[in-house]
Design a protein around this motif. Structure first.
Motif, mmCIF file in Angstrom:
data_model
loop_
_atom_site.group_PDB
_atom_site.id
_atom_site.type_symbol
_atom_site.label_atom_id
_atom_site.label_comp_id
_atom_site.label_asym_id
_atom_site.label_seq_id
_atom_site.Cartn_x
_atom_site.Cartn_y
_atom_site.Cartn_z
ATOM 1 N N GLY A 88 0.804 -1.210 0.000
ATOM 2 C CA GLY A 88 0.000 0.000 0.000
ATOM 3 C C GLY A 88 0.841 1.266 0.000
ATOM 4 N N ARG A 89 0.139 2.378 -0.171
ATOM 5 C CA ARG A 89 0.761 3.699 -0.242
ATOM 6 C C ARG A 89 0.182 4.556 0.883
ATOM 7 N N TYR A 90 1.060 5.175 1.661
ATOM 8 C CA TYR A 90 0.663 5.940 2.840
ATOM 9 C C TYR A 90 1.478 7.223 2.942
ATOM 10 N N LEU A 91 0.846 8.255 3.472
ATOM 11 C CA LEU A 91 1.567 9.468 3.826
ATOM 12 C C LEU A 91 1.402 9.639 5.334
ATOM 13 N N LEU A 92 2.512 9.711 6.063
ATOM 14 C CA LEU A 92 2.505 9.770 7.524
ATOM 15 C C LEU A 92 2.861 11.164 8.009
ATOM 16 N N PHE A 93 2.076 11.670 8.958
ATOM 17 C CA PHE A 93 2.396 12.928 9.629
ATOM 18 C C PHE A 93 3.075 12.576 10.941
ATOM 19 N N VAL A 94 4.281 13.136 11.137
ATOM 20 C CA VAL A 94 5.070 12.797 12.324
ATOM 21 C C VAL A 94 5.398 14.028 13.160
ATOM 22 N N GLY A 95 4.541 15.038 13.103
ATOM 23 C CA GLY A 95 4.741 16.240 13.908
ATOM 24 C C GLY A 95 5.749 17.177 13.278
ATOM 25 N N GLY A 96 5.306 18.046 12.404
ATOM 26 C CA GLY A 96 6.192 18.980 11.732
ATOM 27 C C GLY A 96 6.915 18.394 10.535
ATOM 28 N N HIS A 97 6.607 17.174 10.182
ATOM 29 C CA HIS A 97 7.248 16.515 9.043
ATOM 30 C C HIS A 97 6.287 15.471 8.493
ATOM 31 N N VAL A 98 6.410 15.178 7.207
ATOM 32 C CA VAL A 98 5.645 14.099 6.591
ATOM 33 C C VAL A 98 6.593 13.195 5.819
ATOM 34 N N VAL A 99 6.214 11.941 5.721
ATOM 35 C CA VAL A 99 7.048 10.937 5.062
ATOM 36 C C VAL A 99 6.125 9.948 4.351
ATOM 37 N N THR A 100 6.574 9.432 3.231
ATOM 38 C CA THR A 100 5.788 8.488 2.445
ATOM 39 C C THR A 100 6.254 7.061 2.684
ATOM 40 N N VAL A 101 5.276 6.167 2.831
ATOM 41 C CA VAL A 101 5.544 4.731 2.919
ATOM 42 C C VAL A 101 4.872 4.073 1.717
ATOM 43 N N ILE A 102 5.652 3.282 0.983
ATOM 44 C CA ILE A 102 5.114 2.529 -0.148
ATOM 45 C C ILE A 102 5.613 1.089 -0.021
ATOM 46 N N ASP A 103 4.659 0.176 0.069
ATOM 47 C CA ASP A 103 4.959 -1.258 0.109
ATOM 48 C C ASP A 103 6.061 -1.619 1.107
ATOM 49 N N GLY A 104 5.947 -1.083 2.325
ATOM 50 C CA GLY A 104 6.848 -1.459 3.408
ATOM 51 C C GLY A 104 8.154 -0.688 3.499
ATOM 52 N N SER A 105 8.402 0.236 2.578
ATOM 53 C CA SER A 105 9.602 1.080 2.639
ATOM 54 C C SER A 105 9.186 2.527 2.838
ATOM 55 N N TYR A 106 9.995 3.281 3.585
ATOM 56 C CA TYR A 106 9.684 4.699 3.761
ATOM 57 C C TYR A 106 10.725 5.539 3.039
ATOM 58 N N TYR A 107 10.216 6.560 2.342
ATOM 59 C CA TYR A 107 11.013 7.384 1.443
ATOM 60 C C TYR A 107 11.137 8.785 2.004
ATOM 61 N N ASP A 108 12.369 9.264 2.095
ATOM 62 C CA ASP A 108 12.615 10.576 2.683
ATOM 63 C C ASP A 108 14.039 11.006 2.328
ATOM 64 N N THR A 109 14.375 12.244 2.673
ATOM 65 C CA THR A 109 15.741 12.728 2.454
ATOM 66 C C THR A 109 16.624 12.457 3.661
ATOM 67 N N TRP A 110 16.059 11.926 4.720
ATOM 68 C CA TRP A 110 16.791 11.532 5.918
ATOM 69 C C TRP A 110 16.024 10.404 6.588
ATOM 70 N N ASP A 111 16.684 9.641 7.418
ATOM 71 C CA ASP A 111 16.049 8.489 8.050
ATOM 72 C C ASP A 111 15.168 8.948 9.213
ATOM 73 N N SER A 112 13.877 9.086 8.923
ATOM 74 C CA SER A 112 12.902 9.543 9.917
ATOM 75 C C SER A 112 12.220 8.364 10.613
ATOM 76 N N GLY A 113 12.820 7.199 10.556
ATOM 77 C CA GLY A 113 12.223 5.977 11.087
ATOM 78 C C GLY A 113 11.877 5.984 12.558
ATOM 79 N N ASP A 114 12.567 6.785 13.363
ATOM 80 C CA ASP A 114 12.295 6.824 14.802
ATOM 81 C C ASP A 114 11.197 7.815 15.181
ATOM 82 N N LYS A 115 10.689 8.578 14.224
ATOM 83 C CA LYS A 115 9.656 9.583 14.508
ATOM 84 C C LYS A 115 8.311 8.909 14.761
#
Length: 122
Positions: A88-115
Protein backbone atom coordinates in the motif's frame (compact mmCIF):
# COMPACT_ATOMS: atom_id res chain seq x y z
CA UNK A 1 13.28 -0.11 5.14
CA UNK A 2 14.51 3.46 4.65
CA UNK A 3 15.06 4.61 1.06
CA UNK A 4 16.67 7.97 0.27
CA UNK A 5 14.65 9.85 -2.35
CA UNK A 6 14.58 13.56 -3.13
CA UNK A 7 12.25 14.61 -5.95
CA UNK A 8 13.08 18.32 -5.45
CA UNK A 9 14.43 19.51 -8.83
CA UNK A 10 17.07 21.69 -7.11
CA UNK A 11 17.99 18.96 -4.58
CA UNK A 12 16.81 21.12 -1.68
CA UNK A 13 16.20 19.06 1.43
CA UNK A 14 14.60 21.50 3.90
CA UNK A 15 11.24 23.24 3.99
CA UNK A 16 9.42 21.28 1.29
CA UNK A 17 8.81 17.89 2.90
CA UNK A 18 5.08 18.12 2.19
CA UNK A 19 5.71 18.61 -1.53
CA UNK A 20 8.39 15.91 -1.66
CA UNK A 21 6.31 13.34 0.24
CA UNK A 22 3.11 13.95 -1.73
CA UNK A 23 5.07 13.89 -4.98
CA UNK A 24 6.40 10.44 -4.07
CA UNK A 25 3.00 9.23 -2.83
CA UNK A 26 1.20 10.25 -6.03
CA UNK A 27 4.05 9.33 -8.41
CA UNK A 28 4.06 12.82 -9.85
CA UNK A 29 6.87 15.29 -10.25
CA UNK A 30 7.67 17.95 -7.66
CA UNK A 31 6.47 20.86 -9.85
CA UNK A 32 3.06 19.27 -10.50
CA UNK A 33 2.65 18.64 -6.78
CA UNK A 34 3.71 22.19 -5.89
CA UNK A 35 1.22 23.70 -8.35
CA UNK A 36 -1.58 21.44 -7.11
CA UNK A 37 -0.91 22.42 -3.52
CA UNK A 38 -0.65 26.10 -4.48
CA UNK A 39 -4.08 25.93 -6.14
CA UNK A 40 -5.51 24.16 -3.07
CA UNK A 41 -3.89 26.85 -0.90
CA UNK A 42 -5.51 29.55 -3.04
CA UNK A 43 -8.92 27.86 -2.63
CA UNK A 44 -8.39 27.48 1.12
CA UNK A 45 -6.78 30.96 1.49
CA UNK A 46 -3.72 29.48 3.16
CA UNK A 47 -0.15 28.47 2.36
CA UNK A 48 0.46 25.28 0.32
CA UNK A 49 2.35 23.68 3.21
CA UNK A 50 -0.39 24.33 5.80
CA UNK A 51 -1.66 21.08 7.30
CA UNK A 52 -5.26 21.86 6.36
CA UNK A 53 -4.27 22.57 2.75
CA UNK A 54 -2.35 19.38 2.07
CA UNK A 55 -4.93 17.38 4.06
CA UNK A 56 -7.67 18.76 1.76
CA UNK A 57 -5.51 18.12 -1.30
CA UNK A 58 -5.08 14.45 -0.38
CA UNK A 59 -8.77 14.03 0.45
CA UNK A 60 -9.67 15.47 -2.96
CA UNK A 61 -7.33 12.86 -4.44
CA UNK A 62 -9.34 10.10 -2.73
CA UNK A 63 -7.17 9.50 0.34
CA UNK A 64 -8.65 9.07 3.80
CA UNK A 65 -7.15 10.29 7.06
CA UNK A 66 -6.60 7.81 9.91
CA UNK A 67 -5.62 8.75 13.45
CA UNK A 68 -3.01 6.80 15.40
CA UNK A 69 -2.80 6.52 19.17
CA UNK A 70 -0.57 9.22 20.59
CA UNK A 71 -0.51 7.40 23.93
CA UNK A 72 2.70 5.44 24.28
CA UNK A 73 3.37 2.52 24.60
CA UNK A 74 0.62 2.16 21.95
CA UNK A 75 2.26 4.74 19.69
CA UNK A 76 4.08 3.61 16.57
CA UNK A 77 7.08 5.05 14.74
CA UNK A 78 7.68 5.31 10.98
CA UNK A 79 9.90 2.22 10.82
CA UNK A 80 7.34 0.08 12.66
CA UNK A 81 4.50 1.44 10.53
CA UNK A 82 6.39 0.54 7.35
CA UNK A 83 7.17 -2.97 8.64
CA UNK A 84 3.51 -3.53 9.57
CA UNK A 85 2.28 -2.31 6.17
CA UNK A 86 4.15 -4.28 3.50
CA UNK A 87 1.60 -3.32 0.85
CA UNK A 88 0.00 0.00 0.00
CA UNK A 89 0.76 3.70 -0.24
CA UNK A 90 0.66 5.94 2.84
CA UNK A 91 1.57 9.47 3.83
CA UNK A 92 2.50 9.77 7.52
CA UNK A 93 2.40 12.93 9.63
CA UNK A 94 5.07 12.80 12.32
CA UNK A 95 4.74 16.24 13.91
CA UNK A 96 6.19 18.98 11.73
CA UNK A 97 7.25 16.51 9.04
CA UNK A 98 5.64 14.10 6.59
CA UNK A 99 7.05 10.94 5.06
CA UNK A 100 5.79 8.49 2.44
CA UNK A 101 5.54 4.73 2.92
CA UNK A 102 5.11 2.53 -0.15
CA UNK A 103 4.96 -1.26 0.11
CA UNK A 104 6.85 -1.46 3.41
CA UNK A 105 9.60 1.08 2.64
CA UNK A 106 9.68 4.70 3.76
CA UNK A 107 11.01 7.38 1.44
CA UNK A 108 12.61 10.58 2.68
CA UNK A 109 15.74 12.73 2.45
CA UNK A 110 16.79 11.53 5.92
CA UNK A 111 16.05 8.49 8.05
CA UNK A 112 12.90 9.54 9.92
CA UNK A 113 12.22 5.98 11.09
CA UNK A 114 12.30 6.82 14.80
CA UNK A 115 9.66 9.58 14.51
CA UNK A 116 6.25 8.90 16.08
CA UNK A 117 3.30 8.71 13.68
CA UNK A 118 0.36 10.94 14.70
CA UNK A 119 -1.89 10.31 11.71
CA UNK A 120 -1.66 8.98 8.20
CA UNK A 121 -3.44 8.97 4.86
CA UNK A 122 -4.17 5.90 2.78
Amino acid sequence: MYVFLNPNPKNKMVGDCVIRAISILLSQDWITTYIGLAIQGYIDADLPSADSVWNNYLMHKGFKRHNVSAQCPDCINVREFAEQNPEGRYLLFVGGHVVTVIDGSYYDTWDSGDKTVFYYFS
